[in-house]
Design an enzyme around this catalytic site. Structure first.
Site, PDB file in Angstrom:
ATOM      1  N   HIS A 153       3.001   9.649   9.294  1.00 27.13           N
ATOM      2  CA  HIS A 153       3.183  10.495  10.482  1.00 27.13           C
ATOM      3  C   HIS A 153       2.542  11.875  10.338  1.00 27.13           C
ATOM      4  O   HIS A 153       2.202  12.512  11.336  1.00 27.13           O
ATOM      5  CB  HIS A 153       4.671  10.611  10.824  1.00 27.13           C
ATOM      6  CG  HIS A 153       4.955  10.648  12.287  1.00 27.13           C
ATOM      7  ND1 HIS A 153       4.117  11.275  13.205  1.00 27.13           N
ATOM      8  CD2 HIS A 153       5.980  10.155  13.017  1.00 27.13           C
ATOM      9  CE1 HIS A 153       4.632  11.153  14.424  1.00 27.13           C
ATOM     10  NE2 HIS A 153       5.752  10.472  14.333  1.00 27.13           N
ATOM     11  N   SER A 253      11.393   8.663  37.518  1.00 30.48           N
ATOM     12  CA  SER A 253      11.940   7.390  37.011  1.00 30.48           C
ATOM     13  C   SER A 253      12.283   7.510  35.530  1.00 30.48           C
ATOM     14  O   SER A 253      13.300   6.982  35.070  1.00 30.48           O
ATOM     15  CB  SER A 253      10.922   6.261  37.199  1.00 30.48           C
ATOM     16  OG  SER A 253      10.661   6.079  38.558  1.00 30.48           O
ATOM     17  N   TYR A 254      11.423   8.216  34.780  1.00 25.96           N
ATOM     18  CA  TYR A 254      11.668   8.356  33.340  1.00 25.96           C
ATOM     19  C   TYR A 254      12.916   9.197  33.077  1.00 25.96           C
ATOM     20  O   TYR A 254      13.735   8.859  32.218  1.00 25.96           O
ATOM     21  CB  TYR A 254      10.452   8.970  32.636  1.00 25.96           C
ATOM     22  CG  TYR A 254      10.696   9.163  31.161  1.00 25.96           C
ATOM     23  CD1 TYR A 254      10.950   8.069  30.337  1.00 25.96           C
ATOM     24  CD2 TYR A 254      10.711  10.432  30.590  1.00 25.96           C
ATOM     25  CE1 TYR A 254      11.211   8.231  28.981  1.00 25.96           C
ATOM     26  CE2 TYR A 254      10.971  10.602  29.236  1.00 25.96           C
ATOM     27  CZ  TYR A 254      11.221   9.497  28.438  1.00 25.96           C
ATOM     28  OH  TYR A 254      11.483   9.654  27.102  1.00 25.96           O
ATOM     29  N   ASP A 284       4.965  15.275  24.360  1.00 26.13           N
ATOM     30  CA  ASP A 284       3.573  15.534  23.974  1.00 26.13           C
ATOM     31  C   ASP A 284       3.138  16.887  24.539  1.00 26.13           C
ATOM     32  O   ASP A 284       3.183  17.107  25.746  1.00 26.13           O
ATOM     33  CB  ASP A 284       2.673  14.414  24.516  1.00 26.13           C
ATOM     34  CG  ASP A 284       1.261  14.477  23.957  1.00 26.13           C
ATOM     35  OD1 ASP A 284       0.867  15.540  23.428  1.00 26.13           O
ATOM     36  OD2 ASP A 284       0.529  13.473  24.056  1.00 26.13           O
ATOM     37  N   SER A 287      -0.952  18.278  27.202  1.00 24.77           N
ATOM     38  CA  SER A 287      -1.251  18.745  28.562  1.00 24.77           C
ATOM     39  C   SER A 287      -0.447  19.995  28.915  1.00 24.77           C
ATOM     40  O   SER A 287      -0.645  20.590  29.966  1.00 24.77           O
ATOM     41  CB  SER A 287      -0.936  17.636  29.565  1.00 24.77           C
ATOM     42  OG  SER A 287       0.446  17.331  29.509  1.00 24.77           O
ATOM     43  N   ARG A 288       0.475  20.407  28.042  1.00 32.40           N
ATOM     44  CA  ARG A 288       1.355  21.537  28.342  1.00 32.40           C
ATOM     45  C   ARG A 288       0.828  22.852  27.766  1.00 32.40           C
ATOM     46  O   ARG A 288       1.184  23.923  28.243  1.00 32.40           O
ATOM     47  CB  ARG A 288       2.766  21.250  27.800  1.00 32.40           C
ATOM     48  CG  ARG A 288       3.438  20.063  28.498  1.00 32.40           C
ATOM     49  CD  ARG A 288       4.697  19.598  27.794  1.00 32.40           C
ATOM     50  NE  ARG A 288       5.273  18.422  28.431  1.00 32.40           N
ATOM     51  CZ  ARG A 288       6.239  18.454  29.355  1.00 32.40           C
ATOM     52  NH1 ARG A 288       6.728  19.613  29.747  1.00 32.40           N
ATOM     53  NH2 ARG A 288       6.704  17.343  29.884  1.00 32.40           N
ATOM     54  N   SER A 370       9.025   7.894  24.366  1.00 34.20           N
ATOM     55  CA  SER A 370       8.389   7.035  25.374  1.00 34.20           C
ATOM     56  C   SER A 370       6.952   6.726  24.972  1.00 34.20           C
ATOM     57  O   SER A 370       6.178   7.635  24.671  1.00 34.20           O
ATOM     58  CB  SER A 370       8.394   7.725  26.739  1.00 34.20           C
ATOM     59  OG  SER A 370       7.635   6.958  27.652  1.00 34.20           O
ATOM     60  N   TRP A 371       6.620   5.425  24.980  1.00 31.65           N
ATOM     61  CA  TRP A 371       5.231   5.003  24.784  1.00 31.65           C
ATOM     62  C   TRP A 371       4.612   4.569  26.117  1.00 31.65           C
ATOM     63  O   TRP A 371       3.545   3.974  26.149  1.00 31.65           O
ATOM     64  CB  TRP A 371       5.175   3.843  23.777  1.00 31.65           C
ATOM     65  CG  TRP A 371       5.458   4.243  22.360  1.00 31.65           C
ATOM     66  CD1 TRP A 371       5.825   5.474  21.911  1.00 31.65           C
ATOM     67  CD2 TRP A 371       5.379   3.412  21.193  1.00 31.65           C
ATOM     68  NE1 TRP A 371       5.991   5.458  20.542  1.00 31.65           N
ATOM     69  CE2 TRP A 371       5.730   4.213  20.081  1.00 31.65           C
ATOM     70  CE3 TRP A 371       5.068   2.069  20.984  1.00 31.65           C
ATOM     71  CZ2 TRP A 371       5.760   3.710  18.775  1.00 31.65           C
ATOM     72  CZ3 TRP A 371       5.107   1.565  19.685  1.00 31.65           C
ATOM     73  CH2 TRP A 371       5.435   2.380  18.590  1.00 31.65           C
ATOM     74  N   ARG A 373       3.146   6.079  28.573  1.00 33.74           N
ATOM     75  CA  ARG A 373       1.833   6.606  28.986  1.00 33.74           C
ATOM     76  C   ARG A 373       0.778   6.461  27.900  1.00 33.74           C
ATOM     77  O   ARG A 373      -0.328   6.966  28.048  1.00 33.74           O
ATOM     78  CB  ARG A 373       1.973   8.076  29.391  1.00 33.74           C
ATOM     79  CG  ARG A 373       2.788   8.231  30.667  1.00 33.74           C
ATOM     80  CD  ARG A 373       2.766   9.644  31.180  1.00 33.74           C
ATOM     81  NE  ARG A 373       3.500   9.765  32.420  1.00 33.74           N
ATOM     82  CZ  ARG A 373       3.829  10.911  32.984  1.00 33.74           C
ATOM     83  NH1 ARG A 373       3.474  12.040  32.404  1.00 33.74           N
ATOM     84  NH2 ARG A 373       4.504  10.954  34.119  1.00 33.74           N
ATOM     85  N   ASP A 380      -8.477  -4.288  21.902  1.00 35.88           N
ATOM     86  CA  ASP A 380      -9.165  -5.582  22.029  1.00 35.88           C
ATOM     87  C   ASP A 380     -10.305  -5.591  21.017  1.00 35.88           C
ATOM     88  O   ASP A 380     -11.292  -4.880  21.181  1.00 35.88           O
ATOM     89  CB  ASP A 380      -9.689  -5.744  23.461  1.00 35.88           C
ATOM     90  CG  ASP A 380     -10.480  -7.032  23.662  1.00 35.88           C
ATOM     91  OD1 ASP A 380     -10.722  -7.754  22.668  1.00 35.88           O
ATOM     92  OD2 ASP A 380     -10.880  -7.307  24.811  1.00 35.88           O
TER      93      ASP A 380
END
Length: 433
Positions: A153, A253-254, A284, A287-288, A370-371, A373, A380
Site C-alpha cells: 500500500h 446514492s452512495y 480520493d 479531484s479535491r 468504494s471501488w 468509480r 483485458d
C-alpha cells in the site's frame, strides 16, 4: 483448495530505469501496512495462448519501465522515514494451477480460499526483503484463469494501482502507454511551516466499546467475510428514503448506501444507545486538491472522512440522518481541508502511531472503501474482460468495500468482514429497505 505452483519468477524492468529513492508523502505513510489483495477472474476463450505466461511477463517487464518504483523495495531514510528504493529488483510473478473450477467460488466472497490465489509475502526479514508487487496467474480445471494481485500500500492506492495493472494489460494487447505515471510525491508535501486549520478528527483514536466485548467472540477466528448484492431497484428504493419525514436535502446514492450500511452494522452489533461509533470513509483527494494533481500521479491520495454518531441517533432516526452525517463530512473535504490534513500529519512526532489497522475498524467502528468509480474491469490482457474483480481478502473486522457490477446492470455489492454472530443479522437489516 489445492494449488500447484508451476513457476515463480522475479520480473524486472525491460530496460534500465532510474536508480533513486522515492520520497513518500504523509498520506503514503498512514495507510495500512500490507499488500492490498485483489483477484480477477476470466472465463476461457478457447484461445491456445490463453493467459500465456510469456506474453504476461514480457508486457509486465515493459510496464515496469515507466512505473519503475513498483519494481523497487521499501527502505528507511536516515531519519527512519519509509521511502521507496527504486532499485529495479523486480516483482514476483507466479504461475499455478488447481483442480478447482471458477464456479467453486460462488459469489466470490473474499474468503481465505480467494487469498490462496495471491502469493504470500514473507515480512519476517525486514521491509527491504520483499517485492512491492506479487502476482499469480492460476489456471482452473474449467479452462478459466485468475490473476491474483498483492500490492504494497505504500507503493500505490487503488487508483494508481489500477493505472499500473491496466497499463500492463494494454501492453499485453500491443497497445502503448496512454497516461504516463507522474512519479514525484512532493506535490503532497506539507507546507513549511505547517499550518493546520482544522481539528482533524479522522486522525484521533477511534471510540472503544463502553461495555467490553466477549473476547471469545471477537477474535480473528470469529470473523466472517461475506458479499451481498443490492439490485438497481433496491438502490433506487434506498435513495428514495432520503425524502422521508419531510427531509428536503438530496443525498447521493452512495451517501444513502453508506449510511444504510453504517446503521445496519450498528443494529447487527446491538450497540447500546450511548455508544459512539465512527465511520471511516476512504476519500480520493485527486479531484479535491487545487490545483488538481496530474492525471497519472502515482502514489496514495487517500484521505478519510470520519463522521461520528451515537448509536441511539443512528438507529432511531431515518437512514437520511446517517447519510447526512456522511454528506456533511464529504463536503468539507476540499483543498483547504486536505492541505491542513497534510500539515497536521507533518506535526505528529510519530506517524506510525496513526497507521490504520484492526484497532481502527473493529466494533463499534466501521470502514467503507468504494471501488465503484475505479476501472476495476478494464484489465483485458487480450482474452477479454474479467467476469469479476474484487478484494482478495478483508484483513480487519469492521472493514467493508462497495463494488460496481461487472455487467453494468446498476447493482452494487457490499463485501464486509464482521464477527460471525453479527453477520446474519447484518444481512437481514441490509435487505430491509
Amino acid at each position: 483448495m489445492k494449488i500447484n505452483i508451476r513457476d515463480s519468477t522475479m520480473v524486472r524492468p525491460a530496460t534500465e530505469t532510474p536508480i533513486t529513492n522515492l520520497w513518500n508523502s504523509n498520506v503514503d505513510l498512514v495507510i495500512p501496512r500490507f499488500h492490498t489483495p485483489s483477484v480477477y477472474f476470466y472465463r476461457p476463450t478457447g484461445a491456445s495462448n490463453f493467459f500465456d505466461p510469456q506474453v504476461m511477463k514480457e508486457a509486465l517487464s515493459k510496464a515496469l519501465v515507466p512505473f519503475y518504483p513498483m519494481a523497487g523495495r521499501l527502505k528507511r531514510d536516515d531519519d527512519g522515514r519509509i521511502e521507496i528504493d527504486c532499485n529495479g529488483a523486480g516483482v514476483l510473478f507466479v504461475v499455478a494451477d488447481t483442480p478447482s473450477v471458477i464456479d467453486d467460488f460462488g459469489d466470490f466472497a473474499p474468503t481465505l480460499n480467494l487469498r490462496q490465489l495471491i502469493p504470500e509475502v514473507d515480512h519476517s526479514a525486514g521491509i527491504h526483503s520483499f517485492p512491492l508487487l506479487v502476482l499469480q496467474v492460476t489456471f482452473f480445471k474449467c479452462g478459466g484463469a485468475s490473476l491474483g494481485v498483492g500490492m504494497q500500500h505504500h507503493a500505490a492506492d487503488g487508483f494508481s494501482g489500477l493505472h499500473f495493472i491496466n497499463t500492463w494489460s494494454d501492453m499485453a494487447r500491443g497497445l502503448d502507454l496512454t497516461i504516463p505515471p507522474f512519479i514525484d510525491r512532493t506535490l503532497l508535501r506539507a507546507r513549511d511551516p505547517p499550518q493546520p486549520a482544522f481539528h482533524h478528527v479522522e486522525y484521533q483514536p477511534a471510540p472503544s466499546m463502553k461495555i467490553p466485548l466477549d473476547p471469545s467472540k471477537s477474535g480473528p477466528e470469529n470473523t466472517t467475510v461475506s458479499i451481498f448484492k443490492l439490485t438497481r431497484d433496491q438502490l433506487v428504493a434506498l435513495k428514495a428514503k432520503s425524502k422521508e419525514d419531510g427531509n428536503t436535502v438530496s443525498y447521493s446514492s452512495y451517501e444513502m448506501l453508506a449510511g444504510h450500511v453504517w446503521r445496519s452494522v450498528g443494529k447487527a452489533r446491538g450497540l447500546p444507545n450511548d455508544q459512539e461509533t465512527k465511520l471511516y470513509i476512504a476519500t480520493d483527494g485527486r479531484s479535491r486538491l487545487r490545483p488538481q494533481l496530474p492525471p497519472g500521479y502515482f502514489g496514495n491520495v487517500i484521505f478519510t472522512a470520519t463522521p461520528l454518531a451515537v448509536a441511539g441517533d443512528l438507529l432511531s432516526k431515518p437512514t437520511w440522518y446517517a447519510a447526512g452525517q456522511i454528506h456533511d463530512f464529504l463536503v468539507r473535504m476540499d483543498d483547504n481541508y486536505l492541505r491542513s490534513a497534510l500539515d497536521y500529519l507533518e506535526m505528529q512526532p510519530d506517524l506510525s502511531a496513526l497507521v490504520r489497522g484492526a484497532h481502527t475498524y473493529k466494533c463499534p467502528n466501521l470502514g467503507i472503501t468504494s471501488w465503484v468509480r475505479l476501472p476495476i474491469y478494464d484489465a483485458d490482457f487480450g482474452w477479454g474482460r474479467p467476469i469479476f474483480m474484487g478484494p482478495g481478502g478483508i484483513p480487519y473486522e469492521g472493514l467493508s468495500f462497495v463494488l460496481p457490477s461487472p455487467t453494468n446492470d446498476g447493482s452494487l455489492s457490499v463485501a464486509i468482514a464482521l464477527q460471525s454472530e453479527h453477520m446474519k443479522l447484518f444481512e437481514k437489516f441490509l435487505f430491509e429497505i
